[in-house]
Design a protein around this motif. Structure first.
Motif, PDB file in Angstrom:
ATOM      1  N   GLN A  72       6.538 -93.423  58.867  1.00 45.94           N
ATOM      2  CA  GLN A  72       8.107 -92.885  58.774  1.00 45.94           C
ATOM      3  C   GLN A  72       8.054 -91.620  59.003  1.00 45.94           C
ATOM      4  O   GLN A  72       9.324 -91.405  58.771  1.00 45.94           O
ATOM      5  CB  GLN A  72       8.368 -93.251  56.956  1.00 45.94           C
ATOM      6  N   ASN A  73       7.058 -90.984  58.286  1.00 41.87           N
ATOM      7  CA  ASN A  73       6.994 -89.624  58.903  1.00 41.87           C
ATOM      8  C   ASN A  73       7.472 -89.067  60.729  1.00 41.87           C
ATOM      9  O   ASN A  73       8.048 -88.074  60.802  1.00 41.87           O
ATOM     10  CB  ASN A  73       6.201 -88.674  58.217  1.00 41.87           C
ATOM     11  N   PHE A  74       6.964 -89.877  61.337  1.00 38.45           N
ATOM     12  CA  PHE A  74       6.341 -90.156  62.548  1.00 38.45           C
ATOM     13  C   PHE A  74       7.921 -90.366  62.954  1.00 38.45           C
ATOM     14  O   PHE A  74       8.511 -89.470  63.735  1.00 38.45           O
ATOM     15  CB  PHE A  74       5.054 -90.145  62.996  1.00 38.45           C
ATOM     16  N   GLY A  75       7.912 -91.886  62.724  1.00 37.16           N
ATOM     17  CA  GLY A  75       9.273 -92.023  63.393  1.00 37.16           C
ATOM     18  C   GLY A  75      10.994 -90.841  63.140  1.00 37.16           C
ATOM     19  O   GLY A  75      11.278 -90.588  63.829  1.00 37.16           O
ATOM     20  N   LEU A  76      10.537 -90.364  61.890  1.00 39.21           N
ATOM     21  CA  LEU A  76      11.810 -89.864  61.386  1.00 39.21           C
ATOM     22  C   LEU A  76      12.006 -88.215  62.856  1.00 39.21           C
ATOM     23  O   LEU A  76      12.648 -88.176  62.807  1.00 39.21           O
ATOM     24  CB  LEU A  76      12.114 -88.945  59.778  1.00 39.21           C
ATOM     25  N   ILE A  77      10.407 -87.448  62.625  1.00 40.40           N
ATOM     26  CA  ILE A  77      10.207 -86.725  63.641  1.00 40.40           C
ATOM     27  C   ILE A  77      10.931 -87.169  64.780  1.00 40.40           C
ATOM     28  O   ILE A  77      11.930 -86.279  65.436  1.00 40.40           O
ATOM     29  CB  ILE A  77       9.113 -85.990  63.888  1.00 40.40           C
ATOM     30  N   LEU A  78      10.431 -87.790  65.500  1.00 42.22           N
ATOM     31  CA  LEU A  78      10.500 -88.706  66.944  1.00 42.22           C
ATOM     32  C   LEU A  78      12.842 -88.478  67.053  1.00 42.22           C
ATOM     33  O   LEU A  78      13.293 -88.042  67.881  1.00 42.22           O
ATOM     34  CB  LEU A  78      10.189 -90.076  67.054  1.00 42.22           C
ATOM     35  N   PHE A  79      13.249 -89.073  65.679  1.00 40.81           N
ATOM     36  CA  PHE A  79      14.504 -88.570  65.838  1.00 40.81           C
ATOM     37  C   PHE A  79      15.519 -88.051  65.559  1.00 40.81           C
ATOM     38  O   PHE A  79      15.873 -87.474  66.954  1.00 40.81           O
ATOM     39  CB  PHE A  79      14.893 -90.528  64.757  1.00 40.81           C
ATOM     40  N   VAL A  80      15.079 -87.038  64.866  1.00 36.46           N
ATOM     41  CA  VAL A  80      15.836 -85.814  64.740  1.00 36.46           C
ATOM     42  C   VAL A  80      15.384 -85.137  65.969  1.00 36.46           C
ATOM     43  O   VAL A  80      15.900 -83.929  66.227  1.00 36.46           O
ATOM     44  CB  VAL A  80      15.103 -84.962  63.281  1.00 36.46           C
ATOM     45  N   TYR A  81      14.061 -85.121  66.529  1.00 32.24           N
ATOM     46  CA  TYR A  81      14.430 -83.992  67.870  1.00 32.24           C
ATOM     47  C   TYR A  81      14.647 -84.459  68.558  1.00 32.24           C
ATOM     48  O   TYR A  81      15.367 -83.885  69.459  1.00 32.24           O
ATOM     49  CB  TYR A  81      12.549 -83.915  68.058  1.00 32.24           C
ATOM     50  N   SER A  82      14.702 -85.325  68.941  1.00 31.60           N
ATOM     51  CA  SER A  82      15.102 -86.550  70.295  1.00 31.60           C
ATOM     52  C   SER A  82      16.882 -86.319  70.218  1.00 31.60           C
ATOM     53  O   SER A  82      17.779 -85.780  71.110  1.00 31.60           O
ATOM     54  CB  SER A  82      14.907 -87.690  70.850  1.00 31.60           C
ATOM     55  N   LEU A  83      16.890 -86.537  68.873  1.00 30.99           N
ATOM     56  CA  LEU A  83      19.107 -86.591  69.011  1.00 30.99           C
ATOM     57  C   LEU A  83      19.116 -84.447  69.291  1.00 30.99           C
ATOM     58  O   LEU A  83      20.417 -84.803  69.591  1.00 30.99           O
ATOM     59  CB  LEU A  83      19.157 -87.209  67.178  1.00 30.99           C
ATOM     60  N   GLY A  84      17.957 -83.606  68.236  1.00 31.82           N
ATOM     61  CA  GLY A  84      19.006 -82.676  68.631  1.00 31.82           C
ATOM     62  C   GLY A  84      18.308 -81.971  69.963  1.00 31.82           C
ATOM     63  O   GLY A  84      19.391 -81.705  70.728  1.00 31.82           O
ATOM     64  N   VAL A  85      17.538 -82.611  70.816  1.00 31.21           N
ATOM     65  CA  VAL A  85      17.500 -82.264  72.244  1.00 31.21           C
ATOM     66  C   VAL A  85      18.770 -82.935  73.002  1.00 31.21           C
ATOM     67  O   VAL A  85      19.553 -82.290  73.872  1.00 31.21           O
ATOM     68  CB  VAL A  85      15.957 -83.223  72.835  1.00 31.21           C
ATOM     69  N   GLN A  86      19.669 -84.139  72.509  1.00 33.69           N
ATOM     70  CA  GLN A  86      20.154 -84.461  73.166  1.00 33.69           C
ATOM     71  C   GLN A  86      21.975 -83.596  73.115  1.00 33.69           C
ATOM     72  O   GLN A  86      22.380 -83.783  74.067  1.00 33.69           O
ATOM     73  CB  GLN A  86      20.651 -86.235  73.181  1.00 33.69           C
ATOM     74  N   VAL A  87      21.562 -83.821  71.650  1.00 28.80           N
ATOM     75  CA  VAL A  87      23.366 -82.791  71.597  1.00 28.80           C
ATOM     76  C   VAL A  87      22.712 -81.222  71.934  1.00 28.80           C
ATOM     77  O   VAL A  87      24.464 -80.998  71.685  1.00 28.80           O
ATOM     78  CB  VAL A  87      23.371 -83.149  69.852  1.00 28.80           C
ATOM     79  N   GLY A  88      22.217 -80.707  71.655  1.00 31.88           N
ATOM     80  CA  GLY A  88      21.789 -79.310  72.117  1.00 31.88           C
ATOM     81  C   GLY A  88      22.657 -79.053  72.679  1.00 31.88           C
ATOM     82  O   GLY A  88      23.627 -78.037  72.645  1.00 31.88           O
ATOM     83  N   PRO A  89      22.555 -79.280  74.474  1.00 37.58           N
ATOM     84  CA  PRO A  89      23.572 -78.252  75.510  1.00 37.58           C
ATOM     85  C   PRO A  89      24.594 -78.403  75.548  1.00 37.58           C
ATOM     86  O   PRO A  89      25.738 -77.720  75.633  1.00 37.58           O
ATOM     87  CB  PRO A  89      23.297 -79.652  76.572  1.00 37.58           C
TER      88      PRO A  89
END
Length: 558
Positions: A72-89
């Motif tokens: 559960q925690n690792f899935g949440l980390i993958l989701f929020v980090y990937s989301l941040g990288v995608q919207v960061g630019p």
């Protein structure tokens, strides 16, 4: 067949893998079913997890809690980090001008929904953790729930039952949060006057033709004109006495020249004053054949940045305009178009719009790389390094005067913060964070599906007994109030006082409530794509604020 039965009934890491896979597969399949044109999509994994948890509880099947919590925690980390990288630019870019206004209205909706949860807490017997769970469900924001649960357990490691009740409250409120926001969108549509526009845009680029008629700029070079204002403008073509030329910084502008320019839409009026007047030709139509607009030998093509050493390099430092007599007008990055001004730093994967002769564009392509197959390899090193930095940042205790427990960004706030920052500023320090959009989406979807499957399964134990009682009915009523009333109030303010059209209003509110299901209805009810653009602009900051605020509120009011 005893081995097969034991595989599912005996606690083990294999049982955990099977449970997550089965819940995810069934939830995703059922989530595709549409009712009145609306489907729950990936969110249905959460509900099927609850069903599976309830069934396993009644059958007396035990599972490894630690394994489920890890997934559960690792899935949440993958989701929020990937989301941040995608919207960061495009994150900080979207905060400027029209995007700032949209995000401010999204923040208003977040404040109103949070205040409504506090009112319920102070005026009813519902505990604060349960009211936060209801807020997370009404806002259809499960990462927010993860952050709130983590803060609760950080402050009180023995509060496992309260954390479980928060998940149950979120599970009860979630479908009514979806329904409530959808009802609010229908009501706003019914009472919206529409066609009233705020004059703002989410897109960073706009193409305009200017007729030089201001005597003050006659004889001035483009370089001299650029110093008259801090605003960015790129001249892609100049028509002089019927002849077409590719402009350079030293080209002098004369009376009756026509300039084809790429700039920010909100800057059009300022450059209209500088050049004299704007022609009425609409150069932003999607059906324009750019290779044949002026019967010249000029082409307009896309060139990809695929050479890693160019990551973070400024466009102007490459001297492409003067070396090859070309013009770079736009840069497409993470779904957002930017004006290609000289100071803009390139990022791996940028798609540049280059105007010039075919041979010149080909030479530019050799310099920039323009090899799409290079981008097909996901940069996994950046993913794991980012996760490490995000987890470390999330665990740093931040002492705030008056609070006995230090605040932490946590496993949700830390990775999303690092993701946004590396996505936005990585190139400036020559850190390559590029992954293909499909690879990013795959990681993001895997993460959120794992998180929802485990979260639902844990919340499913005793779920029916929790819901089908007076307390459960109160939760349903409360979740509807949180989802409907604040959204309608904010929508009224946006349309009545902000003079914003229905599409942008609804898209902003759907982002604040993290509700893509309601956005589906808005898109079907509106002829334009403004709702989706507003949603994409307001969603990153809204998600970030929801996740961080959940932790702060839990620590402040426990």
């Amino acid at each position: 067949m005893e081995w097969f039965t034991d595989l599912f009934s005996q606690p083990s890491y294999l049982q955990t893998v099977l449970l997550i896979a089965l819940v995810s597969a069934a939830g995703l399949a059922l989530g595709q079913i549409k009712f009145k044109g609306v489907s729950l999509g990936v969110a249905f994994v959460f509900f099927f997890g609850i069903f599976a948890g309830e069934i396993s509880d009644r059958l007396g099947i035990q599972s490894q809690t630690q394994m489920l919590q890890f997934a559960q925690n690792f899935g949440l980390i993958l989701f929020v980090y990937s989301l941040g990288v995608q919207v960061g630019p495009g994150f900080f870019t979207s905060l400027r001008k029209g995007g700032l206004r949209l995000n401010l209205y999204a923040m208003l909706a977040i404040v109103l929904t949070t205040v409504s949860a506090f009112i319920i807490y102070f005026t009813t017997s519902i505990s604060f953790p349960d009211s936060m769970g209801l807020l997370c469900g009404a806002a259809t924001n499960t990462p927010m729930l993860g952050a709130a649960q983590q803060s609760l357990l950080e402050a009180d490691p023995g509060a496992l039952s309260q954390a479980k009740n928060m998940a149950s409250a979120c599970a009860v409120a979630y479908p009514f949060g979806v329904l409530g926001v959808l009802v609010a969108m229908i009501v706003l549509r019914k009472f919206s006057k529409d066609k009233v526009r705020g004059g703002e845009t989410v897109s960073d680029t706009y193409i305009a033709e200017f007729h030089v008629s201001n005597p003050a700029v006659f004889g001035m070079t483009l370089d001299e004109i650029s110093k008259l204002t801090p605003k960015h403008i790129i001249i892609s073509r100049i028509w002089k006495a019927g002849k077409i030329i590719i402009p350079s910084a030293s080209v002098a502008i004369e009376k009756d020249d026509h300039l084809l320019a790429v700039l920010n839409r909100n800057d059009v009026d300022q450059f209209k004053i500088i050049f004299g007047q704007q022609e009425s030709t609409d150069w932003n139509r999607p059906d324009i054949d750019w290779d044949n607009i002026d019967n010249s030998n000029l082409d307009s093509k896309h060139v990809l940045v695929t050479k890693s050493h160019l990551n973070g390099v400024k466009i102007g430092s490459l001297h492409l305009r003067n070396s090859f007599d070309i013009s770079i007008t736009r840069v497409a990055r993470a779904g957002i178009e930017l004006v290609a001004y000289p100071g803009l730093r390139l990022q791996l994967g940028d798609r540049l719009t280059v105007v010039g002769t075919e041979s010149a564009i080909s030479k530019v392509g050799e310099i920039l790389g323009n090899e799409e197959k290079v981008l097909s390899k996901p940069n996994l090193v950046a993913v794991f390094v980012g996760i490490v930095l995000g987890v470390v940042l999330g665990m740093i205790p931040i002492s705030i005067p008056g609070m006995t427990v230090p605040v932490k960004l946590g496993i949700a706030g830390g990775p999303i913060t690092v993701g946004i920052l590396t996505g936005a500023f990585g190139p400036s320090i020559h850190l390559s964070t590029y992954t293909t959009r499909s690879a990013n989406l795959m990681v993001r979807q895997m993460g959120i599906v794992m998180y929802l499957a485990c979260l639902g399964f844990e919340a499913g134990h005793g779920f029916v007994d929790t819901v089908f009682c007076m307390n459960g009915l109160i939760w349903i009523l409360v979740s509807l109030l949180i989802a409907v009333v604040p959204v309608l109030i904010c929508g009224f303010i946006q349309t009545r006082f902000g003079k914003m059209d229905y599409a942008r209003t609804a898209g902003t509110l759907c982002a604040a409530m993290a509700n893509p299901m309601a956005l589906t209805y808005v898109n079907s009810a509106s002829d334009e794509n403004e709702a989706s653009e507003a949603y994409a602009t307001a969603y990153p900051l809204s998600m970030f604020v929801r996740v961080i605020s959940a932790q702060l509120l839990m620590l402040l009011f426990l």
